[in-house]
Write a protein that holds these residues in place. Structure first.
Motif, PDB file in Angstrom:
ATOM      1  N   VAL A   1       0.871  -0.931  -0.011  1.00  0.00           N
ATOM      2  CA  VAL A   1      -0.218   0.572   0.208  1.00  0.00           C
ATOM      3  C   VAL A   1       0.477   1.119   0.126  1.00  0.00           C
ATOM      4  N   VAL A   2       0.801   2.075  -0.533  1.00  0.00           N
ATOM      5  CA  VAL A   2       1.315   2.949  -1.470  1.00  0.00           C
ATOM      6  C   VAL A   2       0.585   4.722  -0.867  1.00  0.00           C
ATOM      7  N   HIS A   3       0.956   5.417   0.264  1.00  0.00           N
ATOM      8  CA  HIS A   3       0.258   7.020   0.120  1.00  0.00           C
ATOM      9  C   HIS A   3       0.603   7.755  -1.073  1.00  0.00           C
ATOM     10  N   ALA A   4      -0.566   8.348  -1.818  1.00  0.00           N
ATOM     11  CA  ALA A   4      -0.084   9.493  -2.992  1.00  0.00           C
ATOM     12  C   ALA A   4      -1.110  10.634  -2.768  1.00  0.00           C
ATOM     13  N   ALA A   5      -0.514  11.485  -3.442  1.00  0.00           N
ATOM     14  CA  ALA A   5      -1.406  13.549  -3.491  1.00  0.00           C
ATOM     15  C   ALA A   5      -0.891  13.441  -4.494  1.00  0.00           C
ATOM     16  N   VAL A   6      -1.586  14.316  -6.312  1.00  0.00           N
ATOM     17  CA  VAL A   6      -1.274  15.021  -7.031  1.00  0.00           C
ATOM     18  C   VAL A   6      -0.666  16.940  -6.672  1.00  0.00           C
ATOM     19  N   ASN A   7      -0.188  17.022  -6.634  1.00  0.00           N
ATOM     20  CA  ASN A   7       0.323  18.187  -6.453  1.00  0.00           C
ATOM     21  C   ASN A   7      -0.751  19.013  -7.766  1.00  0.00           C
ATOM     22  N   ARG A   8      -1.281  20.011  -6.539  1.00  0.00           N
ATOM     23  CA  ARG A   8      -2.520  20.827  -6.933  1.00  0.00           C
ATOM     24  C   ARG A   8      -2.043  21.795  -5.473  1.00  0.00           C
ATOM     25  N   PRO A   9      -3.479  22.870  -6.765  1.00  0.00           N
ATOM     26  CA  PRO A   9      -2.898  24.672  -5.868  1.00  0.00           C
ATOM     27  C   PRO A   9      -3.960  24.251  -4.134  1.00  0.00           C
TER      28      PRO A   9
ATOM     29  N   GLY B   1      10.220   9.977  -0.385  1.00  0.00           N
ATOM     30  CA  GLY B   1       9.376   9.604  -1.363  1.00  0.00           C
ATOM     31  C   GLY B   1       8.940   8.539  -1.351  1.00  0.00           C
ATOM     32  N   VAL B   2       8.419   7.917   0.336  1.00  0.00           N
ATOM     33  CA  VAL B   2       7.245   7.118   0.437  1.00  0.00           C
ATOM     34  C   VAL B   2       6.534   7.384  -0.156  1.00  0.00           C
ATOM     35  N   PHE B   3       5.685   8.535   0.752  1.00  0.00           N
ATOM     36  CA  PHE B   3       4.246   9.670   0.127  1.00  0.00           C
ATOM     37  C   PHE B   3       4.874   9.561  -0.692  1.00  0.00           C
ATOM     38  N   LEU B   4       4.402   9.197  -2.108  1.00  0.00           N
ATOM     39  CA  LEU B   4       4.196   9.864  -3.147  1.00  0.00           C
ATOM     40  C   LEU B   4       4.025  11.364  -3.761  1.00  0.00           C
ATOM     41  N   TYR B   5       3.899  12.362  -3.323  1.00  0.00           N
ATOM     42  CA  TYR B   5       4.086  13.760  -3.918  1.00  0.00           C
ATOM     43  C   TYR B   5       4.380  14.439  -5.151  1.00  0.00           C
ATOM     44  N   GLY B   6       2.980  14.750  -5.947  1.00  0.00           N
ATOM     45  CA  GLY B   6       4.101  15.010  -7.595  1.00  0.00           C
ATOM     46  C   GLY B   6       2.684  15.526  -8.049  1.00  0.00           C
TER      47      GLY B   6
ATOM     48  N   ILE C   1       4.500  10.423  -8.929  1.00  0.00           N
ATOM     49  CA  ILE C   1       4.232   9.792  -9.197  1.00  0.00           C
ATOM     50  C   ILE C   1       4.121   8.283 -10.103  1.00  0.00           C
ATOM     51  N   ALA C   2       3.205   8.344 -10.513  1.00  0.00           N
ATOM     52  CA  ALA C   2       3.264   6.876 -11.814  1.00  0.00           C
ATOM     53  C   ALA C   2       4.608   6.094 -11.395  1.00  0.00           C
ATOM     54  N   ALA C   3       6.212   7.310 -12.133  1.00  0.00           N
ATOM     55  CA  ALA C   3       7.745   6.504 -11.960  1.00  0.00           C
ATOM     56  C   ALA C   3       7.877   6.734 -10.739  1.00  0.00           C
ATOM     57  N   GLY C   4       7.061   7.120  -9.518  1.00  0.00           N
ATOM     58  CA  GLY C   4       7.703   6.297  -8.839  1.00  0.00           C
ATOM     59  C   GLY C   4       7.227   4.902  -7.965  1.00  0.00           C
ATOM     60  N   LEU C   5       5.584   4.797  -8.243  1.00  0.00           N
ATOM     61  CA  LEU C   5       4.967   3.828  -8.098  1.00  0.00           C
ATOM     62  C   LEU C   5       5.851   2.128  -9.429  1.00  0.00           C
ATOM     63  N   ALA C   6       5.511   2.665 -10.294  1.00  0.00           N
ATOM     64  CA  ALA C   6       6.884   1.569 -10.919  1.00  0.00           C
ATOM     65  C   ALA C   6       8.330   1.405  -9.686  1.00  0.00           C
ATOM     66  N   GLU C   7       9.080   2.243  -8.967  1.00  0.00           N
ATOM     67  CA  GLU C   7       9.983   2.145  -8.748  1.00  0.00           C
ATOM     68  C   GLU C   7       9.691   0.584  -7.825  1.00  0.00           C
TER      69      GLU C   7
ATOM     70  N   ASP D   1      -7.775  12.884  -8.231  1.00  0.00           N
ATOM     71  CA  ASP D   1      -6.797  12.003  -8.558  1.00  0.00           C
ATOM     72  C   ASP D   1      -5.689  10.651  -8.391  1.00  0.00           C
ATOM     73  N   LEU D   2      -6.865   9.625  -7.828  1.00  0.00           N
ATOM     74  CA  LEU D   2      -6.932   8.287  -8.659  1.00  0.00           C
ATOM     75  C   LEU D   2      -7.025   8.158 -10.221  1.00  0.00           C
ATOM     76  N   GLN D   3      -7.180   8.531 -10.171  1.00  0.00           N
ATOM     77  CA  GLN D   3      -7.890   8.595 -11.862  1.00  0.00           C
ATOM     78  C   GLN D   3      -6.551   8.785 -12.920  1.00  0.00           C
ATOM     79  N   ASP D   4      -6.282   9.884 -12.265  1.00  0.00           N
ATOM     80  CA  ASP D   4      -4.281  10.690 -12.858  1.00  0.00           C
ATOM     81  C   ASP D   4      -3.705  10.434 -12.782  1.00  0.00           C
ATOM     82  N   ILE D   5      -3.713   9.523 -11.772  1.00  0.00           N
ATOM     83  CA  ILE D   5      -1.962   9.051 -11.290  1.00  0.00           C
ATOM     84  C   ILE D   5      -2.564   7.244 -12.600  1.00  0.00           C
ATOM     85  N   LEU D   6      -4.072   6.883 -12.435  1.00  0.00           N
ATOM     86  CA  LEU D   6      -3.489   5.553 -12.803  1.00  0.00           C
ATOM     87  C   LEU D   6      -3.598   5.715 -14.618  1.00  0.00           C
ATOM     88  N   THR D   7      -4.243   6.906 -14.972  1.00  0.00           N
ATOM     89  CA  THR D   7      -4.229   7.347 -16.031  1.00  0.00           C
ATOM     90  C   THR D   7      -2.110   7.545 -16.289  1.00  0.00           C
TER      91      THR D   7
END
Length: 191
Positions: free
Chosen positions: A78-86, A134-139, A144-150, A178-184
């Motif tokens: 399980v990896v925590h993540a969030a897209v960098n948004r305003p 980089g354990v909590f993926l943010y960007g 984030i997709a690149a971090g998941l690939a690790e 966020d999930l949709q953008d990360i998975l795409t």
């Protein structure tokens, strides 16, 4: 009406169709990873850095599996993540998502073994460490997709993307976006 069927000794119940049942074991440190290797179908880790998974958990699982003469179980992380948004702070999102775990001595011990400077008495500092390491993926979704690939390269079989911080601080719609953008982004990076 509740029906109950009693079987007598030596009598078996009829076989009923059902989905397969698997045994999963949560793992953070080598002892449980080794135990998972011995008995589980899957091992599940949470907030585990990919290098720690590769260098510590997977070898312990392989050792346990070899001792038991069985295949190495799947590893789900399980990896925590969030897209960098305003109007978002990665440290606040990490704290919101993981504060209860960061306050647990067993999680802090695992993270220290993985090289992070954390202590269960300071979950705020632990949240910063998760983001900075980089354990909590943010960007961006692509970052984030690149971090998941690790995690894939480290040998993880399945990654669960957890956007609990976004959900708690910004709501369901933002978490789903966020999930949709990360998975795409992840699917596009695979192709």
């Amino acid at each position: 009406m509740l029906a109950h069927r009693v079987t007598r000794p030596g009598q078996t119940t009829p076989a009923l169709p059902h989905p397969g049942v698997e045994t999963g074991l949560g793992v953070l440190r080598p002892t449980l990873a080794r135990a998972a290797g011995q008995v589980a179908d899957a091992a599940i880790s949470w907030m585990t850095p990919h290098g720690y998974v590769q260098d510590t958990l997977l070898p312990a699982m392989a050792e346990g599996a070899a001792e038991a003469g069985r295949p190495v179980p799947r590893l789900v992380t399980v990896v925590h993540a969030a897209v960098n948004r305003p109007h978002r702070s990665p440290y606040r999102l990490a704290y919101t998502a993981a504060r209860a775990h960061l306050a647990g001595p067993h999680y802090s011990d695992m993270l220290r073994r993985a090289g992070l400077r954390v202590h269960h008495s300071h979950p705020t500092i632990g949240a910063r460490a998760l983001v900075d390491a980089g354990v909590f993926l943010y960007g961006t979704a692509q970052e984030i997709a690149a971090g998941l690939a690790e995690y894939d390269r480290a040998g993880v079989d399945e990654v669960v993307v957890n956007v609990a911080g976004v959900y708690s601080d910004h709501g369901r719609e933002d978490a789903v976006r966020d999930l949709q953008d990360i998975l795409t982004a992840y699917r596009e990076a695979e192709n």
